[in-house]
Design an enzyme around this catalytic site. Structure first.
Site, PDB file in Angstrom:
ATOM      1  CG  ASP A   1      -0.208  -0.081   2.538  1.00 47.98           C
ATOM      2  OD1 ASP A   1       1.013  -0.249   2.529  1.00 47.98           O
ATOM      3  OD2 ASP A   1      -0.865   0.003   3.596  1.00 47.98           O
ATOM      4  CG  HIS A   2       3.461   2.537   2.932  1.00 50.54           C
ATOM      5  ND1 HIS A   2       2.475   1.790   3.527  1.00 50.54           N
ATOM      6  CD2 HIS A   2       3.813   3.481   3.839  1.00 50.54           C
ATOM      7  CE1 HIS A   2       2.242   2.276   4.742  1.00 50.54           C
ATOM      8  NE2 HIS A   2       3.048   3.300   4.948  1.00 50.54           N
TER       9      HIS A   2
ATOM     10  NE  ARG B   1       9.660   6.607   7.784  1.00 49.80           N
ATOM     11  CZ  ARG B   1       9.245   7.786   7.345  1.00 49.80           C
ATOM     12  NH1 ARG B   1      10.110   8.725   7.038  1.00 49.80           N
ATOM     13  NH2 ARG B   1       7.968   8.044   7.172  1.00 49.80           N
TER      14      ARG B   1
ATOM     15  CG  ASP C   1       2.380   2.038   9.238  1.00 52.74           C
ATOM     16  OD1 ASP C   1       2.920   2.313   8.158  1.00 52.74           O
ATOM     17  OD2 ASP C   1       1.668   2.850   9.877  1.00 52.74           O
TER      18      ASP C   1
ATOM     19  NE  ARG D   1       3.138  10.222  11.849  1.00 51.24           N
ATOM     20  CZ  ARG D   1       3.486   8.950  11.935  1.00 51.24           C
ATOM     21  NH1 ARG D   1       4.015   8.333  10.899  1.00 51.24           N
ATOM     22  NH2 ARG D   1       3.345   8.303  13.080  1.00 51.24           N
TER      23      ARG D   1
ATOM     24  CB  SER E   1       7.562   6.718  10.506  1.00 48.32           C
ATOM     25  OG  SER E   1       8.105   5.517  10.069  1.00 48.32           O
TER      26      SER E   1
HETATM   27  C1  MIC Z   1       4.183   6.972   7.886  1.00 47.54           C
HETATM   28  O1  MIC Z   1       3.003   7.297   7.984  1.00 47.54           O
HETATM   29  O2  MIC Z   1       5.122   7.754   8.179  1.00 47.54           O
HETATM   30  C2  MIC Z   1       4.527   5.565   7.407  1.00 47.54           C
HETATM   31  C3  MIC Z   1       5.147   5.688   6.086  1.00 47.54           C
HETATM   32  O3  MIC Z   1       3.348   4.828   7.276  1.00 47.54           O
HETATM   33  C4  MIC Z   1       5.434   4.926   8.447  1.00 47.54           C
HETATM   34  C5  MIC Z   1       5.978   3.637   8.043  1.00 47.54           C
HETATM   35  C6  MIC Z   1       7.132   3.742   7.121  1.00 47.54           C
HETATM   36  O4  MIC Z   1       7.952   4.662   7.250  1.00 47.54           O
HETATM   37  O5  MIC Z   1       7.233   2.864   6.257  1.00 47.54           O
HETATM   38  C7  MIC Z   1       4.800   4.734   9.835  1.00 47.54           C
HETATM   39  O6  MIC Z   1       3.897   5.433  10.194  1.00 47.54           O
HETATM   40  O7  MIC Z   1       5.272   3.899  10.624  1.00 47.54           O
HETATM   41 FE1  SF4 Z   2       0.007   5.223   4.872  1.00 50.51          FE
HETATM   42 FE2  SF4 Z   2       1.373   6.044   7.031  1.00 50.51          FE
HETATM   43 FE3  SF4 Z   2      -0.141   7.739   5.596  1.00 50.51          FE
HETATM   44 FE4  SF4 Z   2      -1.308   5.891   7.051  1.00 50.51          FE
HETATM   45  S1  SF4 Z   2      -0.053   7.564   7.825  1.00 50.51           S
HETATM   46  S2  SF4 Z   2      -1.846   6.436   4.960  1.00 50.51           S
HETATM   47  S3  SF4 Z   2       0.096   4.184   6.856  1.00 50.51           S
HETATM   48  S4  SF4 Z   2       1.696   6.685   4.921  1.00 50.51           S
END
Ligand code: MIC
Ligand code: SF4
Length: 646
Positions: free
Chosen positions: A64-65, A542, A119, A379, A540
């Protein structure tokens, strides 16, 4: 003595440790989820564990990313993940099926169960009464291999909801209110448990919006009770049998109680560049808006989409607005098509995006220079949209829809003056369901071969902890440095499976010279050290925010305070997380100062503070650390993977 919901779930899942506040406990994980951006590393590490099949009740791997697929990298990663899922007994959710948190809630969320996801927005599952926690990929890999997940036994904060939301005020406004009360820092080790008479007025998708964005407060997770409303949702998903009632006992105890009267809330927004900067929409005033984005795992449910569709019925978007809509799942798309919502969204002039993270992670739909972008996501960190000069505001779907019509920041209640009535959309009694975009293990064709494209590299191994760290402050940063500051996502995210390449973008938005300077220090045989303010590593899960610094020879991070998931990731990758004993010492350090930390092993073994010598300034100061014996062992072994192999 009565129990709250968190205590109830933990008491049936604790395997190691004592249920005492602040002490570390290991819990059994029933379900896991991964997404493709964190998943490749998680599964590379899982493969290294040598377990033949996952040991959880259910593990799901979502794509999905990284679905933009410019170049071969994303598609290769997808294929790798599909072959892993087939081999190890994991449900595979193909690209196009939707955003992991939305889909997990719809099809797999079960009250009373534990869910660990790679995540940070995994707590979305708290909307159906799951204890759903975000973690680094390595911790999720350990859980898939049957290992415990370790967390600090949490403080439970009850958020007592009373009253009922007024028309045009949404679940998003509830969580923005919570963020106003708690901010994005200082909540490590806490769980928000929602309770009170207002709970029954909120549907499961509304509850999920609230638990999803609890992540922005830095809490371990957020959870709602499982009640008749939950039953109704599971019934609509044809999963009534997954329902159990889960309520706090009348005499349950909490560490803190905070009251929110839903009927007093008004439309709110998070202003740039933090989800914790809260204002009312009225206070912001009628500023011009350039872009409106509807979607993300926070606000992409059927009710979110239908509410906007109803508001926009017969309306056209304002000429200055670019309006992007990304429904949360294939199920959402199919149901809004059936119920006529898709038609009015398209007719309004929306640009329909794939059901994926998309704009939220800045890998598409970056707004114009200096844009004002209204987003229903969670975010608005500096640079996250992909346009550094853009100003992103986080708002409800109702407020987003109002701006689509007027071209300005508009309190949605003012739409009534334009003759638009509040739509009051209800969830269907039964969703149209088609699970064809999942590949279940029983249907997966596996010859046990794992597909590995050229983008996939083995994760670099951590080194055992040194007794003396001697090097330079490669970077000194302020408070609230997020993982988006540490390692950007967006267009760079396609290198998630290639650590040397991805590391070139470390701290890109803060200091683009970081990579070259860190490389020079590493190559000279010295260590890189990062000095930071409060709440380092927000955002995140990550693990690349630890893995890439490790690859570049970062040996310690010295901060005033650190966020939970990032702290765990640093330890998993063998980087020593330290805190100032006296925060005033932060001011006595400059970037490029030479630091020495000696006798580390003895200090850790004896539980003593570390003495840090600032060679450049001729000063000394003390650093503390919050490490359990298990975490010390991980650091001494050279990271979690090395520890597992011992
Ligand atoms: C995000 O919203 O920052 C992400 C991308 O979903 C991350 C995960 C990632 O960095 O792959 C998260 O929220 O953990
Ligand atoms: Fe995807 Fe992270 Fe955005 Fe949620 S906050 S939609 S998991 S990138």
């Amino acid at each position: 003595m009565g129990k709250n919901i968190v205590e109830k779930i933990l008491s049936t899942h604790i395997i190691e440790g004592k249920p005492e506040k602040g002490s570390e406990v290991g819990i059994r994980i029933d379900q896991t989820l991964t997404q493709d951006a964190t998943g490749t590393m998680a599964y590379l590490q899982f493969e290294a564990m040598g377990v033949p099949k996952v040991k959880t009740e259910l593990s799901v791997s979502y794509i999905d990313h990284n679905t933009v697929q410019i170049g071969f990298e994303n598609a290769d990663d997808h294929k790798y993940l599909q072959s892993i899922a087939a081999k190890y007994g994991i449900v595979f959710s193909r690209a196009g099926n939707g955003i992991c948190h939305q889909v997990q809630l719809e099809r797999f969320g079960k009250p009373g169960k534990t869910l660990l996801g790679s995540d940070s927005h995994t707590p979305t599952g708290g909307g159906v009464g799951m204890l759903a926690i975000g973690a680094g990929g390595l911790d999720v890999a350990v859980a898939m291999a049957g290992g415990s997940f370790f967390l600090s036994y949490p403080k439970v904060i009850k958020i007592n909801l009373t009253g009922k939301l007024k028309p045009w005020v949404a679940a998003k406004d509830v969580i923005l209110k919570v963020l106003e009360k708690f901010s994005t820092k200082g909540n490590v080790g806490c769980v928000f448990e929602y309770d009170g008479p207002g709970v029954k007025t909120l549907s499961v998708p509304e509850r999920a919006t609230i638990t999803n964005m609890g992540a922005e407060c830095g809490v371990t997770t957020s959870i709602f009770p499982s009640d008749e409303v939950t039953k109704e949702f599971l019934k609509a998903q044809d999963r009534e049998n997954d329902w159990i009632e889960l309520l706090a006992d009348e005499d349950a105890k909490y560490d803190q109680i905070v009251d929110i009267d839903l009927s007093e809330l008004v439309p709110l927004a998070a202003t740039p560049h933090s989800p914790g900067n809260i204002s009312t929409v009225k206070e912001i005033g009628e500023i011009d808006v350039d872009q409106v984005c509807l979607g993300s795992c926070t606000n992409s449910s059927y009710t979110d989409m239908m509410t906007v569709a109803e508001i926009l019925k017969g309306q056209k978007l304002h000429p200055n607005i670019s309006f992007v809509v990304a429904p949360g799942s294939k199920q959402v798309i199919e149901n809004i098509i059936k119920d006529g919502g898709f038609e009015s969204i398209v007719a309004s002039g929306a640009r329909i995006a794939e059901s994926a993270c998309g704009f939220c992670i800045g890998n598409s739909q970056s707004p114009k220079t200096d844009a004002v972008s209204l987003r229903t996501s969670n975010r608005n960190f500096y640079g996250r949209s992909g346009t550094k000069s853009a100003n992103a505001y986080l708002v409800s779907p109702e407020t987003a829809a109002a701006a689509v019509i007027t071209g300005k920041f508009t309190d949605p209640r003012d739409l009534e003056k334009m003759g638009i009535q509040y739509p009051n959309v209800k969830m269907p009694a039964k969703f149209y369901i088609d699970d064809a975009m999942f590949i279940f293990p029983k249907d997966a064709k596996s010859d046990d071969k794992i597909y590995r494209g050229p983008n996939i590299g083995d994760p670099p191994a951590a080194e055992p902890l040194k007794d003396k760290i001697s090097g330079f402050v490669t970077l000194k940063v302020e408070d609230k440095i997020t993982t988006d500051h540490i390692i950007p996502a967006g267009s760079k995210m396609k290198y998630r499976s290639n650590v040397p390449k991805y590391s070139e973008f470390l701290f890109e938005v803060v200091d683009p010279t970081f990579h070259d300077r860190a490389k020079a220090i590493k190559e000279s045989g010295r260590d890189n050290i990062i000095v930071a303010g409060l709440s380092y590593g927000q955002g995140s899960s990550r693990e690349h925010a630890a893995l890439c610094p490790m690859y570049m020879g970062v040996k310690a991070v010295l901060a005033k305070s650190m966020e939970r998931i990032h702290n765990a990731n640093l330890i998993n990758f063998g980087i020593l997380p330290l805190n100032f004993k006296d925060d005033a010492d932060y001011d006595g350090i400059d970037q490029t100062d030479e630091l020495e930390i000696s006798n580390i092993k003895e200090a850790l073994q004896q539980g003593k503070n570390l003495i840090i010598k600032n060679v450049s300034k001729g000063t000394k100061f003390e650093a503390t650390y919050l490490l359990t014996e298990r975490q010390k062992d991980i650091l001494l072994a050279g990271g979690a993977l090395a520890m597992m192999k011992k």
